[in-house]
Motif scaffolding. Structure first.
Motif, PDB file in Angstrom:
ATOM      1  N   ALA A 174     -99.305  33.601  60.317  1.00  0.00           N
ATOM      2  CA  ALA A 174     -99.449  33.383  58.876  1.00  0.00           C
ATOM      3  C   ALA A 174     -98.114  33.647  58.200  1.00  0.00           C
ATOM      4  N   LEU A 175     -97.822  32.857  57.179  1.00  0.00           N
ATOM      5  CA  LEU A 175     -96.644  33.049  56.343  1.00  0.00           C
ATOM      6  C   LEU A 175     -97.128  33.238  54.914  1.00  0.00           C
ATOM      7  N   VAL A 176     -96.888  34.413  54.365  1.00  0.00           N
ATOM      8  CA  VAL A 176     -97.370  34.756  53.023  1.00  0.00           C
ATOM      9  C   VAL A 176     -96.182  34.816  52.080  1.00  0.00           C
ATOM     10  N   LEU A 177     -96.254  34.083  50.979  1.00  0.00           N
ATOM     11  CA  LEU A 177     -95.145  34.017  50.035  1.00  0.00           C
ATOM     12  C   LEU A 177     -95.344  35.025  48.914  1.00  0.00           C
ATOM     13  N   SER A 178     -94.416  35.985  48.834  1.00  0.00           N
ATOM     14  CA  SER A 178     -94.471  37.022  47.796  1.00  0.00           C
ATOM     15  C   SER A 178     -93.105  37.244  47.184  1.00  0.00           C
ATOM     16  N   GLY A 179     -92.346  36.169  47.039  1.00  0.00           N
ATOM     17  CA  GLY A 179     -90.983  36.324  46.546  1.00  0.00           C
ATOM     18  C   GLY A 179     -90.739  35.784  45.156  1.00  0.00           C
ATOM     19  N   GLY A 180     -91.755  35.189  44.515  1.00  0.00           N
ATOM     20  CA  GLY A 180     -91.565  34.599  43.194  1.00  0.00           C
ATOM     21  C   GLY A 180     -91.295  35.626  42.117  1.00  0.00           C
ATOM     22  N   GLY A 226    -108.845  36.189  61.976  1.00  0.00           N
ATOM     23  CA  GLY A 226    -108.420  36.480  63.334  1.00  0.00           C
ATOM     24  C   GLY A 226    -106.932  36.393  63.566  1.00  0.00           C
ATOM     25  N   ILE A 227    -106.144  36.222  62.512  1.00  0.00           N
ATOM     26  CA  ILE A 227    -104.688  36.160  62.635  1.00  0.00           C
ATOM     27  C   ILE A 227    -104.127  37.575  62.491  1.00  0.00           C
ATOM     28  N   THR A 228    -103.176  37.919  63.341  1.00  0.00           N
ATOM     29  CA  THR A 228    -102.615  39.270  63.287  1.00  0.00           C
ATOM     30  C   THR A 228    -101.124  39.292  62.960  1.00  0.00           C
ATOM     31  N   GLU A 229    -100.388  38.237  63.327  1.00  0.00           N
ATOM     32  CA  GLU A 229     -98.950  38.213  63.075  1.00  0.00           C
ATOM     33  C   GLU A 229     -98.668  37.517  61.745  1.00  0.00           C
ATOM     34  N   VAL A 230     -98.080  38.279  60.813  1.00  0.00           N
ATOM     35  CA  VAL A 230     -97.870  37.772  59.453  1.00  0.00           C
ATOM     36  C   VAL A 230     -96.418  37.991  59.046  1.00  0.00           C
ATOM     37  N   GLY A 231     -95.801  36.926  58.556  1.00  0.00           N
ATOM     38  CA  GLY A 231     -94.488  37.039  57.937  1.00  0.00           C
ATOM     39  C   GLY A 231     -94.647  36.987  56.432  1.00  0.00           C
ATOM     40  N   ILE A 232     -94.036  37.931  55.725  1.00  0.00           N
ATOM     41  CA  ILE A 232     -94.123  37.956  54.268  1.00  0.00           C
ATOM     42  C   ILE A 232     -92.746  37.662  53.685  1.00  0.00           C
ATOM     43  N   GLN A 251     -93.030  45.940  50.078  1.00  0.00           N
ATOM     44  CA  GLN A 251     -93.009  46.664  51.339  1.00  0.00           C
ATOM     45  C   GLN A 251     -93.687  48.025  51.216  1.00  0.00           C
ATOM     46  N   GLU A 252     -93.494  48.689  50.081  1.00  0.00           N
ATOM     47  CA  GLU A 252     -94.139  49.982  49.877  1.00  0.00           C
ATOM     48  C   GLU A 252     -95.656  49.840  49.837  1.00  0.00           C
ATOM     49  N   ALA A 253     -96.145  48.756  49.224  1.00  0.00           N
ATOM     50  CA  ALA A 253     -97.590  48.554  49.086  1.00  0.00           C
ATOM     51  C   ALA A 253     -98.240  48.127  50.399  1.00  0.00           C
ATOM     52  N   VAL A 254     -97.586  47.257  51.149  1.00  0.00           N
ATOM     53  CA  VAL A 254     -98.189  46.667  52.350  1.00  0.00           C
ATOM     54  C   VAL A 254     -97.850  47.464  53.609  1.00  0.00           C
ATOM     55  N   GLY A 255     -96.656  48.057  53.641  1.00  0.00           N
ATOM     56  CA  GLY A 255     -96.227  48.797  54.819  1.00  0.00           C
ATOM     57  C   GLY A 255     -96.066  47.889  56.021  1.00  0.00           C
ATOM     58  N   ASP A 256     -96.437  48.389  57.180  1.00  0.00           N
ATOM     59  CA  ASP A 256     -96.312  47.585  58.403  1.00  0.00           C
ATOM     60  C   ASP A 256     -97.516  46.680  58.625  1.00  0.00           C
ATOM     61  N   GLY A 257     -98.469  46.712  57.682  1.00  0.00           N
ATOM     62  CA  GLY A 257     -99.654  45.860  57.773  1.00  0.00           C
ATOM     63  C   GLY A 257    -100.804  46.444  58.551  1.00  0.00           C
ATOM     64  N   SER A 258    -100.612  47.618  59.156  1.00  0.00           N
ATOM     65  CA  SER A 258    -101.638  48.180  60.035  1.00  0.00           C
ATOM     66  C   SER A 258    -102.933  48.492  59.300  1.00  0.00           C
ATOM     67  N   LYS A 259    -102.858  48.832  58.008  1.00  0.00           N
ATOM     68  CA  LYS A 259    -104.091  49.141  57.275  1.00  0.00           C
ATOM     69  C   LYS A 259    -104.956  47.904  57.063  1.00  0.00           C
ATOM     70  N   PHE A 260    -104.371  46.719  57.280  1.00  0.00           N
ATOM     71  CA  PHE A 260    -105.136  45.465  57.207  1.00  0.00           C
ATOM     72  C   PHE A 260    -105.458  44.935  58.605  1.00  0.00           C
ATOM     73  N   GLY A 261    -104.994  45.633  59.643  1.00  0.00           N
ATOM     74  CA  GLY A 261    -105.139  45.129  61.001  1.00  0.00           C
ATOM     75  C   GLY A 261    -104.117  44.059  61.322  1.00  0.00           C
ATOM     76  N   LEU A 262    -102.952  44.092  60.650  1.00  0.00           N
ATOM     77  CA  LEU A 262    -101.927  43.065  60.801  1.00  0.00           C
ATOM     78  C   LEU A 262    -100.619  43.670  61.296  1.00  0.00           C
ATOM     79  N   VAL A 300     -96.862  43.048  60.378  1.00  0.00           N
ATOM     80  CA  VAL A 300     -96.124  42.359  59.324  1.00  0.00           C
ATOM     81  C   VAL A 300     -94.627  42.371  59.599  1.00  0.00           C
ATOM     82  N   THR A 301     -94.012  41.203  59.420  1.00  0.00           N
ATOM     83  CA  THR A 301     -92.556  41.051  59.452  1.00  0.00           C
ATOM     84  C   THR A 301     -92.106  40.587  58.076  1.00  0.00           C
ATOM     85  N   TYR A 302     -91.107  41.239  57.504  1.00  0.00           N
ATOM     86  CA  TYR A 302     -90.605  40.848  56.187  1.00  0.00           C
ATOM     87  C   TYR A 302     -89.417  39.896  56.336  1.00  0.00           C
ATOM     88  N   ILE A 303     -89.451  38.816  55.559  1.00  0.00           N
ATOM     89  CA  ILE A 303     -88.425  37.774  55.634  1.00  0.00           C
ATOM     90  C   ILE A 303     -87.796  37.638  54.251  1.00  0.00           C
TER      91      ILE A 303
END
Length: 355
Positions: A3-9, A45-51, A61-72, A74-77
Motif C-alpha cells: 500500500a502507498l498512502v499519501l500524507s504529504g499535502g 490483509g496488507i502489511t507493508e505500507v509506504g507513507i 511519524q509521531e502519530a503513526v510510528g512504525d505502524g505496529s499498532k495497526f498491524g503494519l 511502515v516505511t516513510y517516503i
C-alpha cells in the motif's frame, strides 16, 4: 501486495487549522482520519505500507510510528514538494518494486473499507482499477468518462467542462505497469505529474483499466464541510458507553460515548456524540453529531454538529454549531462595550434612531 498512502499535502483548503496540524490528523469521532485508512488497509490483509510525507512529516511519524499498532510495517517516503500523485508513485519505485499496490489518499474516507475491492483486483488483475462515485460538482474532481458498455474512455483532471459526473475516488489499484506510465507523462500546466494522465496513458496504450462505481459513502475530507459530514457519518455508528463520571443533575440521551476521566456536571448530552477523556462539561448542552476531544473544558455553552480538538476551552458563549475548533483554543464572550451613536448633523436635520 503493498500500500502507498499519501500524507504529504499542505491542506490549503483547511487553513488556518492546517498551518499547525497535518490535515490527515484532524480527528473524526476523536480519531485521526488517516487512521481509518490505515485500519482499512490492515483489514484487507496488507502489511507493508509506504507513507508519503512532506512538510508535516514529523507530526505524521509521531502519530503513526512504525505502524505496529495497526498491524503494519511502515516505511516513510519523503516528498520535498507536493508535485502530484503520479510523482508520489515515481519516487516510491524502490519501495514498491514490481508488486501490485493500492494507493490510498490519507485524507479520504470510505465507509465499508477496501477489502472487497482488493480481493477483486487480486482475482482479476487488471493493469489499473479506479473507484468512481457520482458527484454534484464534477469540476472539482478528476473525472472518468465511460462508454455505453461501461468501459473507461477517458479520464481528466478538474476540467472546466467535465464529460461526466463520475468523480475518481482517492483509492487506486495498480500493477507494475503504472511505473512506465508515470515515467512517460509530462507535468500538467499546474506543474504536477497527474495520476489521471498516467491512467490515460495506460488507456491509450490499450492496457486493461477498469472502474468500480462506489455505491456507499465516500468523502474527501479536505474542507470543513466534508469533515463535519464525515464526523456525522462515523458518529451514526457509535457504540454508546459511559466510562466517565456523570452527576445526577445531568442527562445523557441517545448514543453517547463518555470516555474515561471525562466529567459531566449539570449538563445535557444528546447523541450521537463523544466526549473525550479528561474533558469537563459543566452547565452546558452538547448536541447531536458533536465530537469533543481530550482535555477540553466546556462551560455554560451550547455546541452542536461540531468538532472540538484537544485542550480547547469554550466558556459562556451561548450556542456554537457547524464549527471546527482547533487545538488549545479559547472561546470566550466578547467584553461588553457601551452602545452609542456618533452624529454630525447639519442645520434643520431630522434623525430617527432605534433604541
Amino acid at each position: 501486495m503493498k500500500a502507498l498512502v499519501l500524507s504529504g499535502g499542505a491542506g490549503t483548503r483547511m487553513r488556518p487549522l492546517t498551518h499547525t496540524t497535518a490535515k490527515q490528523l484532524v480527528p473524526v469521532a476523536n480519531k485521526p482520519v488517516l487512521f481509518y485508512g490505515l485500519e482499512a488497509i490492515a483489514e484487507a490483509g496488507i502489511t507493508e505500507v509506504g507513507i508519503i510525507v512532506g512538510e508535516t512529516a514529523e507530526e505524521i511519524q509521531e502519530a503513526v510510528g512504525d505502524g505496529s499498532k495497526f498491524g503494519l510495517d511502515v516505511t516513510y517516503i519523503p516528498q520535498e514538494k507536493p508535485l502530484g500523485l503520479a510523482h508520489a508513485v515515481l519516487i516510491s519505485r524502490e519501495f514498491l518494486g514490481d508488486e501490485d499496490f493500492v494507493m490510498y489518499l490519507g485524507d479520504n474516507f470510505i465507509v465499508g473499507g477496501i477489502t472487497d475491492l482488493i480481493d477483486n483486483f487480486v482475482r482479476d488483475r487488471p493493469d489499473a482499477q479506479i473507484l468512481l462515485t457520482h458527484v454534484n460538482d464534477p469540476s472539482a474532481f478528476g473525472i472518468a468518462e465511460l462508454n455505453d458498455a461501461g468501459d473507461i474512455v477517458s479520464v481528466e483532471e478538474k476540467s472546466r467542462w467535465p464529460k461526466s459526473n463520475l468523480a475518481i475516488v482517492g483509492v487506486y489499484l495498480f500493477t507494475s505497469a503504472v511505473h512506465e506510465a508515470v515515467r512517460s507523462i509530462a507535468p500538467s500546466p499546474r506543474g504536477e505529474l497527474e495520476i489521471t494522465h498516467a491512467i490515460q496513458w495506460l488507456i491509450d496504450e490499450r492496457r486493461n483499466v477498469r472502474s468500480t462505481t462506489v455505491s456507499g459513502y465516500w468523502k474527501d475530507t479536505g474542507n470543513v464541510v466534508d469533515m463535519l459530514e464525515v464526523n456525522r457519518s462515523v458518529l451514526e455508528t457509535l457504540e454508546p458507553r459511559i466510562e466517565g463520571d456523570i452527576d445526577e443533575e445531568s442527562q445523557i440521551i441517545g448514543r453517547v460515548l463518555i470516555e474515561e476521566g471525562a466529567r459531566v456536571r449539570r449538563s445535557r448530552v444528546v447523541g450521537p456524540a463523544i466526549i473525550g477523556r479528561g474533558t469537563v462539561v459543566s452547565d452546558s448542552y452538547i448536541g447531536a453529531y458533536t465530537s469533543v476531544s481530550e482535555y477540553c473544558h466546556i462551560e455554560n455553552s451550547e455546541i452542536e454538529f461540531s468538532i472540538v480538538l484537544r485542550d480547547s476551552s469554550i466558556k459562556g458563549v451561548g450556542r456554537i454549531e457547524a464549527s471546527l475548533i482547533g487545538r488549545s483554543v479559547m472561546v470566550t464572550p466578547a467584553p461588553a462595550v457601551p452602545h452609542a451613536h456618533r452624529l454630525l448633523l447639519g442645520d434643520h436635520s431630522k434623525v430617527q434612531i432605534s433604541s
